[in-house]
Design an enzyme around this catalytic site. Structure first.
Site, PDB file in Angstrom:
ATOM      1  CE1 TYR A 133      -5.268  -1.791   4.420  1.00 27.35           C
ATOM      2  CE2 TYR A 133      -4.021   0.234   4.128  1.00 27.35           C
ATOM      3  CZ  TYR A 133      -4.647  -0.879   3.594  1.00 27.35           C
ATOM      4  OH  TYR A 133      -4.627  -1.089   2.227  1.00 27.35           O
TER       5      TYR A 133
ATOM      6  CB  SER B 201      -0.861  -0.010   1.268  1.00 24.41           C
ATOM      7  OG  SER B 201      -1.533   1.220   1.440  1.00 24.41           O
TER       8      SER B 201
HETATM    9  P1  NAP Z   1     -11.704  -5.196  -1.161  1.00 25.57           P
HETATM   10  O1  NAP Z   1     -12.553  -4.955  -2.363  1.00 25.57           O
HETATM   11  O2  NAP Z   1     -12.247  -4.878   0.191  1.00 25.57           O
HETATM   12  O3  NAP Z   1     -11.123  -6.671  -1.215  1.00 25.57           O
HETATM   13  C1  NAP Z   1     -10.458  -7.264  -0.121  1.00 25.57           C
HETATM   14  C2  NAP Z   1     -10.472  -8.761  -0.320  1.00 25.57           C
HETATM   15  O4  NAP Z   1      -9.917  -9.415   0.830  1.00 25.57           O
HETATM   16  C3  NAP Z   1     -11.903  -9.278  -0.479  1.00 25.57           C
HETATM   17  O5  NAP Z   1     -11.904 -10.358  -1.373  1.00 25.57           O
HETATM   18  C4  NAP Z   1     -12.191  -9.747   0.936  1.00 25.57           C
HETATM   19  O6  NAP Z   1     -13.258 -10.664   1.026  1.00 25.57           O
HETATM   20  C5  NAP Z   1     -10.861 -10.379   1.248  1.00 25.57           C
HETATM   21  N1  NAP Z   1     -10.775 -10.733   2.660  1.00 25.57           N
HETATM   22  C6  NAP Z   1     -11.018  -9.949   3.723  1.00 25.57           C
HETATM   23  N2  NAP Z   1     -10.919 -10.671   4.850  1.00 25.57           N
HETATM   24  C7  NAP Z   1     -10.612 -11.940   4.477  1.00 25.57           C
HETATM   25  C8  NAP Z   1     -10.409 -13.152   5.170  1.00 25.57           C
HETATM   26  N3  NAP Z   1     -10.525 -13.227   6.509  1.00 25.57           N
HETATM   27  N4  NAP Z   1     -10.099 -14.272   4.471  1.00 25.57           N
HETATM   28  C9  NAP Z   1     -10.009 -14.230   3.118  1.00 25.57           C
HETATM   29  N5  NAP Z   1     -10.223 -13.120   2.404  1.00 25.57           N
HETATM   30  C10 NAP Z   1     -10.519 -11.982   3.082  1.00 25.57           C
HETATM   31  O7  NAP Z   1     -10.409  -4.290  -1.277  1.00 25.57           O
HETATM   32  P2  NAP Z   1      -9.278  -4.165  -2.392  1.00 25.57           P
HETATM   33  O8  NAP Z   1      -9.054  -2.731  -2.602  1.00 25.57           O
HETATM   34  O9  NAP Z   1      -9.546  -5.045  -3.560  1.00 25.57           O
HETATM   35  O10 NAP Z   1      -8.038  -4.712  -1.545  1.00 25.57           O
HETATM   36  C11 NAP Z   1      -7.174  -5.751  -1.967  1.00 25.57           C
HETATM   37  C12 NAP Z   1      -5.800  -5.515  -1.368  1.00 25.57           C
HETATM   38  O11 NAP Z   1      -5.276  -4.290  -1.890  1.00 25.57           O
HETATM   39  C13 NAP Z   1      -5.809  -5.351   0.153  1.00 25.57           C
HETATM   40  O12 NAP Z   1      -4.670  -5.981   0.702  1.00 25.57           O
HETATM   41  C14 NAP Z   1      -5.733  -3.842   0.323  1.00 25.57           C
HETATM   42  O13 NAP Z   1      -5.162  -3.487   1.556  1.00 25.57           O
HETATM   43  C15 NAP Z   1      -4.833  -3.478  -0.839  1.00 25.57           C
HETATM   44  N6  NAP Z   1      -4.876  -2.071  -1.228  1.00 25.57           N
HETATM   45  C16 NAP Z   1      -5.991  -1.508  -1.777  1.00 25.57           C
HETATM   46  C17 NAP Z   1      -5.957  -0.177  -2.153  1.00 25.57           C
HETATM   47  C18 NAP Z   1      -7.119   0.520  -2.791  1.00 25.57           C
HETATM   48  O14 NAP Z   1      -7.023   1.714  -3.079  1.00 25.57           O
HETATM   49  N7  NAP Z   1      -8.225  -0.137  -3.059  1.00 25.57           N
HETATM   50  C19 NAP Z   1      -4.801   0.565  -1.970  1.00 25.57           C
HETATM   51  C20 NAP Z   1      -3.697  -0.025  -1.406  1.00 25.57           C
HETATM   52  C21 NAP Z   1      -3.734  -1.354  -1.042  1.00 25.57           C
HETATM   53  P3  NAP Z   1     -14.788 -10.098   1.173  1.00 25.57           P
HETATM   54  O15 NAP Z   1     -15.196  -9.652  -0.186  1.00 25.57           O
HETATM   55  O16 NAP Z   1     -15.535 -11.284   1.677  1.00 25.57           O
HETATM   56  O17 NAP Z   1     -14.744  -8.967   2.159  1.00 25.57           O
END
Ligand code: NAP
Length: 245
Positions: A150, A137
């Site tokens: 986080y 991130s």
């Molecule tokens: P998201 O749409 O909230 O997706 C997160 C994923 O992790 C979902 O599939 C969620 O499942 C899954 N998850 C959460 N808890 C879990 C568990 N206990 N076991 C297995 N899976 C679990 O967010 P995203 O933006 O795609 O995030 C993906 C990654 O990118 C994360 O590591 C996040 O920190 C990182 N990131 C995102 C951004 C951004 O701007 N979006 C920026 C920097 C880093 P559910 O759908 O069931 O909740």
């Protein structure tokens, strides 16, 4: 001639593959010919269907990373592991609950370590190399606001990436991270719903737009290809220039 940007014959596990960035990563890996095991705490059927519709190969796996590792049923013969699953809890640091700290660190950092360890044990025993990509991130580098657990977890992911890269490069296991900028997913829904924060964020991104999940998919898949075979211990920023400001 073999295309060094292809992944034909490779087996890849992606965590949190049912939505958002994980779904895009799964699709990008499959586009390059990998068989993708799309893991989630709930079904990734939508991801599997999208890959199948495009002529790719994928399967669904229920894997809840908030459960103890002894409950996990991991697939065998993996070549690629993408630690993407992550959660975020927002509260002022003075009010941040201990349970929220534990939940975030368990899923974002501890599970990534334990999955990487299981992956490397199997790869080393089988005498094959592999690729691990951790999703980091901007908060692997910056402090953020109201997200102390986080931020700690994502700084931890950057350090873990380097620590594992050092230990496993000699075994042919390359370990890197991708640090997404501000990407349009569920994770950022609260930020995007706040007009003041949205304007502040967009005003600072040189590319002038939020990132798409597919922007992260392409960069992650690249790090898994033979073309990236000498890259290890890197944290690749995919942020429209945010950190360059
Ligand atoms: P998201 O749409 O909230 O997706 C997160 C994923 O992790 C979902 O599939 C969620 O499942 C899954 N998850 C959460 N808890 C879990 C568990 N206990 N076991 C297995 N899976 C679990 O967010 P995203 O933006 O795609 O995030 C993906 C990654 O990118 C994360 O590591 C996040 O920190 C990182 N990131 C995102 C951004 C951004 O701007 N979006 C920026 C920097 C880093 P559910 O759908 O069931 O909740």
């Amino acid at each position: 001639m073999t295309d060094p940007f292809r992944l034909d014959g490779q087996r890849a596990l992606v965590t949190g593959a049912n939505t958002g960035i994980g779904q895009a990563i799964a699709i990008s890996l499959a586009e390059r010919g990998a068989h993708v095991i799309a893991a989630g705490r709930r079904s990734s059927a939508e991801t599997v269907a999208a890959i199948a519709a495009a002529g790719g190969s994928a399967e669904d796996l229920i894997l809840d990373l908030s459960r103890p590792a002894s409950d996990w049923r991991l697939p065998e013969d993996l070549d690629i592991l993408v630690n993407n699953a992550g959660i975020i809890r927002r509260a002022d640091a003075v009010d941040h609950a201990e349970a929220d700290w534990d939940d975030v660190l368990d899923v974002n950092l501890k599970a990534a370590f334990l999955l990487s360890q299981a992956f490397a044990r199997a790869a080393i025993a089988a005498g094959r190399g592999g690729r691990i990509v951790n999703i980091a991130s901007l908060l692997s580098f910056q402090g953020g606001i109201r997200v102390p657990a986080y931020t700690a977890s994502k700084h931890g992911i950057a350090g873990l990436t380097k620590a594992l890269a050092n230990e496993w490069a000699a075994s042919g296991i390359m370990v890197n991270a991708v640090a997404p900028g501000y990407i349009e997913t569920n994770n950022t829904a609260a930020l995007r719903a706040d007009p003041k924060r949205t304007a502040e964020i967009l005003g600072r991104i040189p590319a002038g737009r939020w990132g798409a999940a597919s922007d992260i998919g392409g960069a992650t898949a690249f790090l898994c290809t033979p073309a990236a075979g000498y890259i290890t211990g890197a944290v690749l920023n995919v942020d429209g220039g945010w950190l360059a400001r």
